[in-house]
Write a protein that holds these residues in place. Structure first.
Motif, short mmCIF file in Angstrom:
data_model
loop_
_atom_site.label_atom_id
_atom_site.label_comp_id
_atom_site.label_asym_id
_atom_site.label_seq_id
_atom_site.Cartn_x
_atom_site.Cartn_y
_atom_site.Cartn_z
N VAL A 20 1.10 -1.13 -0.32
CA VAL A 20 -0.35 0.14 -0.30
C VAL A 20 0.92 0.95 0.34
O VAL A 20 1.39 1.13 0.85
N SER A 76 -8.33 7.80 -6.50
CA SER A 76 -7.87 7.10 -5.50
C SER A 76 -8.54 5.20 -4.76
O SER A 76 -9.69 5.62 -4.66
N LYS A 77 -7.83 4.92 -4.30
CA LYS A 77 -8.27 3.87 -3.21
C LYS A 77 -8.26 4.26 -1.93
O LYS A 77 -8.06 5.56 -1.77
N THR A 88 -1.28 -0.84 -4.24
CA THR A 88 -2.70 -0.69 -3.61
C THR A 88 -2.03 1.13 -3.69
O THR A 88 -1.17 1.22 -2.28
N GLU A 89 -1.95 1.98 -4.06
CA GLU A 89 -2.67 3.50 -4.80
C GLU A 89 -3.59 4.79 -4.28
O GLU A 89 -4.74 4.10 -4.10
N VAL A 90 -3.26 5.18 -2.86
CA VAL A 90 -3.43 5.83 -2.16
C VAL A 90 -2.82 7.47 -2.39
O VAL A 90 -2.06 7.11 -1.71
#
Length: 522
Positions: A20, A76-77, A88-90
């Motif tokens: 993440v 965005s996640k 997982t890109e936030v």
């Protein structure tokens, strides 16, 4: 396969994990901070939560960014969930901070104080209020000392509001300079106004220096009266130099009336003999005066009528030397005594001898009075039996004229007289014997006077008034005859002063021939 053995086959597995990663971008998608690994190699379906990598603000290159209300970028996640295989890109989205700056200007827009930051790097949409945190002073004093007062109605921009992302909200407070006036008043010592006020300074900046000395005349004239600045000059409480203050500064100069010094000229009885003289006109109080050194103290005065007066120094009234007194007329009176003269008439003979007592023609007369001694001029004077006649010239050489003006002292007019002259007639014979007898019925004798006490120069003629008989008869009866040619002296002529002229007539007996006279020798 080997009999009796177990062959083992082992499959090796690698766990499938997930990462993440947290990104930070501004509203335009620009990266504003390095990515953060929130979760690295996490088992799938493990829970993740990026909120601990969700700072409220980020600063990059001196720019402050605040997390937007939405926080996550579209697509965005979510900031928390299950780890999935891969990455997982936030992505959190930030917006630039906002500024609120306050300006301070005068009514012309000139800056009078450096800008103030009401809100620095403020969170967008947060409240600001420039009026409640000393950002809105009622007065501002500049380093130069000028004072400005807020003009509330002229404020530009919104004093309260919300911080705007990425923008600088400006609020401008407008001020009007607070000024002061300096007015100069002019009064006399009794407080009366003697001149119009002067505006020394109008609308000057506070704390500016003022100096009213250029509106400080040495003297002022009003309604014909001259006033001089007093030595103290200022009214109590006044300051002629200082700093301009708000409102009106009043400076009052005090003046006193000029003084006069007048000189009077009188005789000993107080009668004016000459018009007054002004020694000091509108003099400055306490200045020196001296009536004796500027032609104000003549030794002599001659009036329009010609009278002459002489100063009596000991009789002077008032102070000749002193100080001019404010508002007063000092009087100095010089007292004079009239200078007079006498005219006397003298009577002398040609030799300078007095033949009659002096006579006063003018006694203690005013100078320049006309005199005329002719009424004292006698035609004849008799002294000791001698008669004197006024000479033709009349006046003695060097004598004053018989008419003129009286001068100081004694004027002497001297008349000169000459003795009278006589003419006598003698009668005699040729040998010189006097004859006494009669002629034409009249007695005849020598020494008879033809002219007695006559004025010199008077004509005489012994031949025409019976003084020349042609015959004389003596008491004895003898008759004598005139011998014309033998006459001695001048029968006619002029009487001579102081002399007795003699004319001798010579006679012979009638019918007697006289002997011839001898001829003169050659």
């Amino acid at each position: 396969v080997v009999a009796g053995e177990t062959t083992e086959v082992t499959y090796v597995y690698k766990e499938v994990t997930g990462d993440v990663v947290v990104h930070y971008v501004d509203t335009e998608g620009n990266v504003i901070a390095e990515d953060k690994e929130d979760t690295k190699g996490a088992s799938l379906n493990a829970k993740y939560d990026t909120t601990d990598n969700k700072p409220e603000k980020i600063e990059k290159d001196e720019t402050v960014y605040y997390l937007t209300e939405k926080a996550l970028k579209d697509g965005s996640k979510p900031e928390n969930g299950d780890v999935v295989e891969g990455t997982t890109e936030v992505t959190y989205v930030y917006e630039k901070a906002g500024q609120v700056v306050v300006h301070y200007t005068d009514e012309k827009g000139n800056t009078i104080q450096v800008d103030a930051v009401d809100t620095k790097d403020g969170k967008p949409n947060s409240d600001y209020n420039t009026a409640d945190n000393d950002m809105k002073p009622n007065r501002i004093t500049t380093p130069e000392g000028k004072v400005y007062e807020l003009v509330d109605a002229s404020t530009k921009g919104n004093e309260t509001g919300k911080v705007v992302a990425g923008e600088t909200t400006e609020v401008t407070y407008v001020y009007k300079e607070v000024t002061g006036d300096v007015v100069v008043h002019y009064v006399d010592t009794e407080g009366n106004v003697i001149a119009e006020d002067k505006e020394d300074t109008k609308g000057a900046s506070l704390n500016a220096k003022y100096d009213t000395t250029d509106n400080k005349p040495e003297k002022i004239e009003k309604d014909g009266t001259v006033y001089y600045l007093t030595e103290k000059a200022l009214k109590d409480g006044s300051k002629e130099t200082g700093d301009v203050v708000e409102g009106k500064t009043e400076v009052t100069y005090v003046y006193e009336k000029a003084g006069q010094v007048v000189v009077h000229y009188t005789d000993e009885k107080g009668n004016t003999i000459q018009v007054d003289a002004v020694d000091t006109k509108d003099g400055k109080p306490n200045s020196d005066y001296n009536t004796s050194d500027n032609g104000m103290k003549p030794t002599r005065i001659t009036t329009a009528e010609g009278k002459v007066y002489e100063l009596v120094p000991t009789a002077t009234k008032g102070d000749e030397i002193g100080k001019v007194v404010a508002g007063q007329t000092l009087e100095v009176t010089y007292v004079y005594q009239e200078v007079k003269g006498n005219v006397i008439v003298k009577f002398q003979d040609t030799e300078g001898n007095t033949i009659s007592e002096d006579e006063n023609d003018e006694t203690n007369a005013s100078l320049n009075t006309n005199y005329n001694t002719s009424e004292h001029k006698k035609a004849t004077i008799v002294k000791d039996g001698v008669t004197y006649y006024l000479t033709d010239k009349a006046l003695k050489d060097g004598s004053k004229p018989e008419e003129g003006s009286v001068v100081e002292g004694t004027t002497e007019v001297t008349y000169v007289y000459e003795k009278a002259g006589s003419v006598i007639v003698n009668y005699q014979t040729e040998d010189g014997t006097p004859l006494v007898g009669t002629a034409d019925g009249a007695n005849v004798e020598s020494g008879v006077k033809d002219t007695t006490d006559a004025k010199a120069g008077t004509d005489y003629n012994t031949a025409d008034n019976g003084m020349k008989p042609s015959r004389i008869t003596t008491a004895e009866g003898k008759v004598y005859k005139l011998v014309e040619a033998s006459t001695k002296g001048n029968e006619t002529g002029k009487v001579v002063a102081g002399q007795t002229l003699e004319v001798t007539y010579v006679y012979i007996l009638e019918n007697v021939v006289p002997e011839p006279k001898p001829e003169p020798k050659p």
